[in-house]
Design an enzyme around this catalytic site. Structure first.
Site, PDB file in Angstrom:
ATOM      1  N   GLN A  27       0.458  27.816 -45.620  1.00  0.00           N
ATOM      2  CA  GLN A  27       1.584  28.418 -46.343  1.00  0.00           C
ATOM      3  C   GLN A  27       1.155  29.838 -46.700  1.00  0.00           C
ATOM      4  O   GLN A  27      -0.022  30.103 -46.954  1.00  0.00           O
ATOM      5  CB  GLN A  27       1.918  27.642 -47.613  1.00  0.00           C
ATOM      6  CG  GLN A  27       2.532  26.278 -47.358  1.00  0.00           C
ATOM      7  CD  GLN A  27       4.027  26.353 -47.067  1.00  0.00           C
ATOM      8  OE1 GLN A  27       4.461  27.151 -46.252  1.00  0.00           O
ATOM      9  NE2 GLN A  27       4.810  25.514 -47.727  1.00  0.00           N
ATOM     10  N   SER A  28       2.100  30.766 -46.735  1.00  0.00           N
ATOM     11  CA  SER A  28       1.757  32.178 -46.855  1.00  0.00           C
ATOM     12  C   SER A  28       1.253  32.586 -48.236  1.00  0.00           C
ATOM     13  O   SER A  28       0.426  33.478 -48.354  1.00  0.00           O
ATOM     14  CB  SER A  28       2.957  33.051 -46.480  1.00  0.00           C
ATOM     15  OG  SER A  28       3.325  32.830 -45.137  1.00  0.00           O
ATOM     16  N   THR A  29       1.764  31.975 -49.296  1.00  0.00           N
ATOM     17  CA  THR A  29       1.383  32.375 -50.654  1.00  0.00           C
ATOM     18  C   THR A  29       1.143  31.146 -51.518  1.00  0.00           C
ATOM     19  O   THR A  29       1.591  30.043 -51.200  1.00  0.00           O
ATOM     20  CB  THR A  29       2.492  33.224 -51.313  1.00  0.00           C
ATOM     21  OG1 THR A  29       3.676  32.420 -51.478  1.00  0.00           O
ATOM     22  CG2 THR A  29       2.830  34.452 -50.467  1.00  0.00           C
TER      23      THR A  29
END
Length: 304
Positions: A27-29
């Site tokens: 997941q990006s963040t």
């Protein structure tokens, strides 16, 4: 949506099952990890897909080291680097990811992965089907997926930047404040009420005005055993103030920070001096608001 195959596809054979299957989760963040848990669970369920393809569960490795990290580059992603290393060592027979954007949003990293998988005969799979990177048409589809993934990241950045510009034009853009400033009760910006913080920053600017060198300022701070105030931007606001030992990079970050000077100070890249660019504000797309008058001393010091 994940689709479990009824039978084993032709591109998966005994040679592939003799090696490990890798499920890559990202997941990006950190905010996405906390708030988009369904997406994370969907990625973990790719283990069931690998099992349906004939891999014993003990031979399915999940790489989730990159949860909360952007796919724009592999430099900060230890999990992706580990996956590349395992493929290069010939340990992988299958790599599963929910889609191309989970593995990489950078064409360089994506094509490095495709090249290695093609060389070592590794099958790549997503939530819908499997691909053989050594087959022309599958490689073409994979290449297009990577291209679209990178383009999607560009569009996301453009939309975010446009949104920030609009908020800045309305005066509603909120950015993290440095340690010397704080949000005023009425919603404005004021100097940090902590007198020790104010005194330490005045010391930095006064010494820089006197010595004309950030390194000399750092040496003065160390000689007097003085720490610097910082506000680490980690986790949700408000961010607590911390005192850290002085070094050149921290002194420079204070001198570089435009929030401390009403007219903004910048380094003169044409020479060793520092100068105040008085017309800098007029060249900015969105002029910044005025800062507290007390910060004017920082302007004088940084422009000396």
């Amino acid at each position: 949506m994940l689709s479990a195959p009824e039978g084993a596809p032709e591109c998966v054979g005994a040679a592939h099952r003799a090696k490990l299957a890798y499920v890559y989760v990202r997941q990006s963040t950190a905010v996405q990890v906390r708030q988009h848990q369904e997406s994370t669970e969907l990625q973990y369920r790719l283990v069931d897909r690998a099992a349906a393809l004939g891999w014993p569960r003990e031979r399915i490795a999940v790489i989730d080291d990159d949860l909360g990290k952007s796919g724009a580059s592999a430099a900060e992603r230890g999990g992706f680097q580990r996956l590349i290393a395992e493929i290069g060592l010939g340990k992988a027979g299958l790599v599963l990811s929910l889609d191309a954007s989970r593995l990489a949003r950078n064409n360089r990293d994506w094509h490095q992965l495709l090249e290695l998988c093609s060389m070592f005969g590794v099958v790549i799979g997503d939530g819908e089907r499997l691909y053989d990177p050594g087959a022309y048409h599958d490689r073409l589809l994979l290449g297009l997926s990577g291209l679209m993934s990178e383009a999607e990241l560009h569009q996301i950045r453009v939309r975010l930047h446009q949104g920030e510009r609009q908020k800045a034009a309305r005066g509603e853009l909120r950015v993290p404040l440095p340690a010397g400033l704080a949000e005023a009760p009425g919603g404005g910006i004021a100097l940090n009420p902590d007198e020790e913080v104010q005194a330490r920053l005045r010391f930095v600017f006064d010494k820089f005005r006197e010595l004309q060198s950030a390194k000399a300022v750092m040496r003065e701070l160390r000689r007097h055993d003085l720490a610097l105030p910082v506000r680490p931007i980690r986790g949700p606001a408000p961010h607590a103030l911390a005192w850290v030992p002085a070094d050149s990079s921290r002194v420079l970050s204070i001198l570089h920070n435009p929030a401390y000077a009403q007219c903004r100070s910048h380094r003169d890249v044409a020479g060793p001096c520092w100068r105040l660019l008085s017309d800098e504000r007029q060249r900015w797309p969105v002029p910044p608001p005025a800062f507290p008058p007390a910060s004017a001393s920082a302007t004088t010091s940084a422009s000396a």
